[in-house]
Design a protein around this motif. Structure first.
Motif: not given
Length: 54
Positions: A9-26
């Motif tokens: 669950i923690l790894v999944g939440l970490f990946l969700l944070g990475g997705i948000y960051s990657f979307v903001k960085q295009q």
């Protein structure tokens, strides 16, 4: 709650944070899709391993 389900669950939440960051960085869409699949797999495996329904 077992240790492995907590880690998943923690790894999944970490990946969700990475997705948000990657979307903001295009970043490339293929990388975002890959992270989304990984996050969904980790979160679903972690939730399914919880012995809530037993």
């Amino acid at each position: 709650m077992t240790g492995l389900s907590t880690i998943l669950i923690l790894v999944g939440l970490f990946l969700l944070g990475g997705i948000y960051s990657f979307v903001k960085q295009q970043m490339p869409k293929s990388l975002i899709v890959l992270l989304s699949i990984g996050a969904a797999m980790c979160l679903s495996a972690g939730v399914l391993r919880l012995d809530v329904w037993s």
